[in-house]
Design a protein around this motif. Sequence first.
Motif, PDB file in Angstrom:
ATOM      1  N   LYS A  13      66.441 -34.975 -52.323  1.00  0.00           N
ATOM      2  CA  LYS A  13      65.160 -34.426 -51.884  1.00  0.00           C
ATOM      3  C   LYS A  13      65.058 -32.975 -52.294  1.00  0.00           C
ATOM      4  O   LYS A  13      65.906 -32.151 -51.949  1.00  0.00           O
ATOM      5  N   ARG A  75      65.032 -37.494 -41.940  1.00  0.00           N
ATOM      6  CA  ARG A  75      63.583 -37.594 -42.144  1.00  0.00           C
ATOM      7  C   ARG A  75      63.237 -38.549 -43.283  1.00  0.00           C
ATOM      8  O   ARG A  75      62.197 -39.197 -43.260  1.00  0.00           O
ATOM      9  N   CYS A  78      63.724 -42.113 -41.792  1.00  0.00           N
ATOM     10  CA  CYS A  78      62.697 -42.580 -40.838  1.00  0.00           C
ATOM     11  C   CYS A  78      61.297 -42.506 -41.434  1.00  0.00           C
ATOM     12  O   CYS A  78      60.315 -42.579 -40.708  1.00  0.00           O
ATOM     13  N   THR A  79      61.201 -42.366 -42.739  1.00  0.00           N
ATOM     14  CA  THR A  79      59.963 -42.456 -43.545  1.00  0.00           C
ATOM     15  C   THR A  79      59.024 -41.252 -43.374  1.00  0.00           C
ATOM     16  O   THR A  79      57.890 -41.305 -43.823  1.00  0.00           O
ATOM     17  N   LEU A  80      59.484 -40.183 -42.738  1.00  0.00           N
ATOM     18  CA  LEU A  80      58.625 -38.996 -42.659  1.00  0.00           C
ATOM     19  C   LEU A  80      58.588 -38.266 -43.990  1.00  0.00           C
ATOM     20  O   LEU A  80      57.631 -37.558 -44.297  1.00  0.00           O
ATOM     21  N   LEU A  81      59.651 -38.431 -44.771  1.00  0.00           N
ATOM     22  CA  LEU A  81      59.730 -37.789 -46.084  1.00  0.00           C
ATOM     23  C   LEU A  81      60.023 -38.832 -47.150  1.00  0.00           C
ATOM     24  O   LEU A  81      60.754 -39.798 -46.896  1.00  0.00           O
ATOM     25  N   GLU A  82      59.470 -38.622 -48.314  1.00  0.00           N
ATOM     26  CA  GLU A  82      59.732 -39.517 -49.446  1.00  0.00           C
ATOM     27  C   GLU A  82      60.829 -38.884 -50.311  1.00  0.00           C
ATOM     28  O   GLU A  82      60.740 -37.691 -50.627  1.00  0.00           O
ATOM     29  N   VAL A  95      62.869 -47.620 -47.818  1.00  0.00           N
ATOM     30  CA  VAL A  95      62.132 -46.632 -47.016  1.00  0.00           C
ATOM     31  C   VAL A  95      60.793 -46.224 -47.642  1.00  0.00           C
ATOM     32  O   VAL A  95      59.914 -45.707 -46.943  1.00  0.00           O
ATOM     33  N   VAL A  96      60.633 -46.472 -48.934  1.00  0.00           N
ATOM     34  CA  VAL A  96      59.350 -46.115 -49.565  1.00  0.00           C
ATOM     35  C   VAL A  96      58.441 -47.338 -49.637  1.00  0.00           C
ATOM     36  O   VAL A  96      57.277 -47.287 -49.220  1.00  0.00           O
ATOM     37  N   ALA A  99      57.879 -49.196 -45.747  1.00  0.00           N
ATOM     38  CA  ALA A  99      57.976 -48.155 -44.704  1.00  0.00           C
ATOM     39  C   ALA A  99      57.706 -48.715 -43.305  1.00  0.00           C
ATOM     40  O   ALA A  99      58.395 -48.343 -42.346  1.00  0.00           O
ATOM     41  N   ARG A 103      60.095 -48.609 -40.024  1.00  0.00           N
ATOM     42  CA  ARG A 103      59.719 -48.001 -38.733  1.00  0.00           C
ATOM     43  C   ARG A 103      59.944 -48.978 -37.584  1.00  0.00           C
ATOM     44  O   ARG A 103      60.301 -48.571 -36.476  1.00  0.00           O
ATOM     45  N   THR A 108      63.966 -43.259 -33.434  1.00  0.00           N
ATOM     46  CA  THR A 108      64.420 -41.956 -33.931  1.00  0.00           C
ATOM     47  C   THR A 108      64.165 -40.864 -32.891  1.00  0.00           C
ATOM     48  O   THR A 108      63.087 -40.810 -32.305  1.00  0.00           O
ATOM     49  N   LEU A 110      64.227 -36.890 -33.044  1.00  0.00           N
ATOM     50  CA  LEU A 110      64.417 -35.706 -33.882  1.00  0.00           C
ATOM     51  C   LEU A 110      64.840 -34.527 -33.010  1.00  0.00           C
ATOM     52  O   LEU A 110      64.622 -34.532 -31.799  1.00  0.00           O
TER      53      LEU A 110
ATOM     54  N   TRP B 115      53.859 -40.231 -35.965  1.00  0.00           N
ATOM     55  CA  TRP B 115      53.897 -40.659 -37.376  1.00  0.00           C
ATOM     56  C   TRP B 115      55.028 -41.664 -37.643  1.00  0.00           C
ATOM     57  O   TRP B 115      54.976 -42.405 -38.605  1.00  0.00           O
ATOM     58  N   MET B 116      56.064 -41.648 -36.798  1.00  0.00           N
ATOM     59  CA  MET B 116      57.196 -42.558 -37.015  1.00  0.00           C
ATOM     60  C   MET B 116      56.920 -43.957 -36.471  1.00  0.00           C
ATOM     61  O   MET B 116      57.716 -44.865 -36.684  1.00  0.00           O
ATOM     62  N   ALA B 117      55.807 -44.121 -35.758  1.00  0.00           N
ATOM     63  CA  ALA B 117      55.496 -45.437 -35.182  1.00  0.00           C
ATOM     64  C   ALA B 117      54.915 -46.340 -36.264  1.00  0.00           C
ATOM     65  O   ALA B 117      54.236 -45.862 -37.177  1.00  0.00           O
ATOM     66  N   PRO B 118      55.168 -47.640 -36.153  1.00  0.00           N
ATOM     67  CA  PRO B 118      54.692 -48.555 -37.207  1.00  0.00           C
ATOM     68  C   PRO B 118      53.228 -48.927 -37.016  1.00  0.00           C
ATOM     69  O   PRO B 118      52.880 -50.101 -36.955  1.00  0.00           O
ATOM     70  N   ARG B 121      47.899 -45.222 -39.347  1.00  0.00           N
ATOM     71  CA  ARG B 121      47.914 -43.767 -39.173  1.00  0.00           C
ATOM     72  C   ARG B 121      46.520 -43.175 -38.867  1.00  0.00           C
ATOM     73  O   ARG B 121      46.407 -42.201 -38.133  1.00  0.00           O
ATOM     74  N   ALA B 276      51.917 -35.338 -47.624  1.00  0.00           N
ATOM     75  CA  ALA B 276      52.768 -34.834 -46.539  1.00  0.00           C
ATOM     76  C   ALA B 276      54.155 -35.463 -46.605  1.00  0.00           C
ATOM     77  O   ALA B 276      55.148 -34.822 -46.286  1.00  0.00           O
ATOM     78  N   ARG B 277      54.240 -36.722 -47.020  1.00  0.00           N
ATOM     79  CA  ARG B 277      55.552 -37.374 -47.154  1.00  0.00           C
ATOM     80  C   ARG B 277      56.356 -36.746 -48.290  1.00  0.00           C
ATOM     81  O   ARG B 277      57.571 -36.739 -48.272  1.00  0.00           O
ATOM     82  N   GLN B 278      55.638 -36.266 -49.292  1.00  0.00           N
ATOM     83  CA  GLN B 278      56.359 -35.658 -50.420  1.00  0.00           C
ATOM     84  C   GLN B 278      56.789 -34.226 -50.117  1.00  0.00           C
ATOM     85  O   GLN B 278      57.854 -33.788 -50.535  1.00  0.00           O
ATOM     86  N   GLY B 280      56.780 -32.727 -46.914  1.00  0.00           N
ATOM     87  CA  GLY B 280      57.301 -32.481 -45.561  1.00  0.00           C
ATOM     88  C   GLY B 280      56.309 -31.736 -44.688  1.00  0.00           C
ATOM     89  O   GLY B 280      56.691 -31.159 -43.674  1.00  0.00           O
TER      90      GLY B 280
END
Lengths: 346, 285
Positions: A13, A75, A78-82, A95-96, A99, A103, A108, A110, B115-118, B121, B276-278, B280
């Motif tokens: 990352k 992160r 848990c799919t917050l970041l790619e 994870v990508v 996703a 989840r 998770t 944090l 955001w972590m919930a399935p 969004r 935002a995923r890219q 952060g």
Amino acid sequence: MSDWAVVTENLVKKFPQRAQAAEKTEAKKKSFWPFGKKEPRPMFTAVDGVNLQIKRGEIFGLLGPNGAGKSTTIRMLCTLLEPTSGRAAVNGFDVVKQANEVRRSLGTVLAGERSIYWKLSGRENLTYFAALNHIPPAVAKKRVDDLIERMELKERADELVEKYSTGMRQRIAISRALLARPPILLLDEPTLGLDPQAARNLRELIVDLQKEGHTILLTTHYMEEADQLSDRIGIIDTGKIIALDTPEGLKQRIDQAEVIRLEVSGWDDKIGAQLRSVAGVDTLTPRKLEQDSQWEISLQTANSRAILPVVVEKVNHNGTRLLNMNIVRPTLEDVFINLTGKALRD
Amino acid sequence: MESTTLARTGVISNLRALQAVISREWTIFMRYPSWIISLFIWPLIFPMAYLLTARAFSGPDNTGLLQFQAATGQSEYIGFIAIGTMIWMWQNVVLWNVGFALRNEQHRGTLESNWMAPTWRFAFLLGSSVPQLVSMLLMLGVSTLEYTLFFGVRFEGSLWLSLLVILFAIPPIYGLGFTFASLVITAREANAFVFLVRGVVMIFCGITYPIAVLPGWMQAIAAWLPQTYIIRAFRTAALSASSFDAIAPDLLMLALFGAFWLCLGYTIFKWMERRARQTGAIGQY
């Protein structure tokens, strides 16, 4: 079903550096015109080719100092970041590309205590997050009651979270992660900011959760916590896994070494340089203690008896005074020092 | 292991999640008593400066009102100003509340845990808007009552046509709010843009004067702003006995603007979500 709960392959990352952090090039400094051909922004690598394979049902500790890449790894999982490159799978799901399945497989927590609503009660928070996790209402009500009971929050479940202690908020945050009964838990610095009793209770809970079959990935910069809880530990520094083994396996790597811990007052770097030059001293790491002007100095050596007289003689100079001394077995902190040349708390 | 995960997928689960967001937002909204000010006091205070200015300009024998009547076709100048300011306040509150909904979650520290919930969004943004919409509709109702009681405004038009205008006003006003919400997460600061947009609406859309008094180029810009049509249609529907035909062209324009702004809002939200995923950006303050 995959044999592994979590797998990462060469996970990377990178983040673009902020303008003020990135040094401007000479050309840009001279240019008044803000448009035209832009130079690519310098990138900061937070996670640098991490490979992990976490078994189902184990507690895996990711140990490293602040800024080592632990939270960024969590992160991404848990799919917050790619990820910038590489691949990660949780419960067999990418994870990508998958996703939402990831989840659904994860709970998770944090770092920090603000992941819940302070203007809602503990029960309202859990009911809300149960709906977000797609738990049917009838099941959710019982699940929320059970978790409140388990976390010993029954008496205060209907009070606003803003009136809770840090430990109580953390218990609600962990309950939130457990709501959907996910097979895998990611706990990012779960005991950060807790008082010693609350931290001990939480560590007991983590062990219980493992016994119930949860796989747990735990990040921490507390070596005792990683040592006590983890079946295996990955030591991470500057985005790279620099060692991965059981706690005992890691300590055996420097088992031939002994650690002399000196407690001194009025530390002088010149003495540090002199001690480093003593034949037989492998590493020397000073750490300031909370008390004014007191330091803990750790010396790794293969033979403490041989160097001890010289060390004692060199320490008591230039206003530095030896207050206490121990010869101890290496800890994970010493493993980290041995691998990186710096302390975990640096 | 106790058993498998309790999470269930499907449209119903996503709708329940949306309902939970609405309920959460409403509960939190009711626990901050400052809403009483926005509901009862602000609608009375805000237009006062304009009303008193208008009274001063109308002259001691109200001869200035003839000029106003000739330009607007309305004799009810207080109602004329009240409706303009009500719509402006609505747009303003949407920009601050809906536009900053995700940013406020970020400040609370709860955006990541949501955001972590399935779940879907967009439900977080949509759900946050509903209590806000209810409170604004209440504010419009309370304002109308207050203007009638305290200022003697006679709303002689049709209640149903007025409600129809409000219904058609919702998509463009909230579409703009959704667009803002996503941009605020990316830019992290958008106060200047909010001031710009509400300034543009104030000047170009004729909240206290007919846009006929504006120079031609300003009227051309006003034609591209949905608030112009909302204000005009609402005045027509609420202040004078008018038929549906009188407001139909404005409703058509609002439908077009609504479709455009909602699509733009959703598209920018999806773009922000990916970006935002890219970068952060979700976890940054």
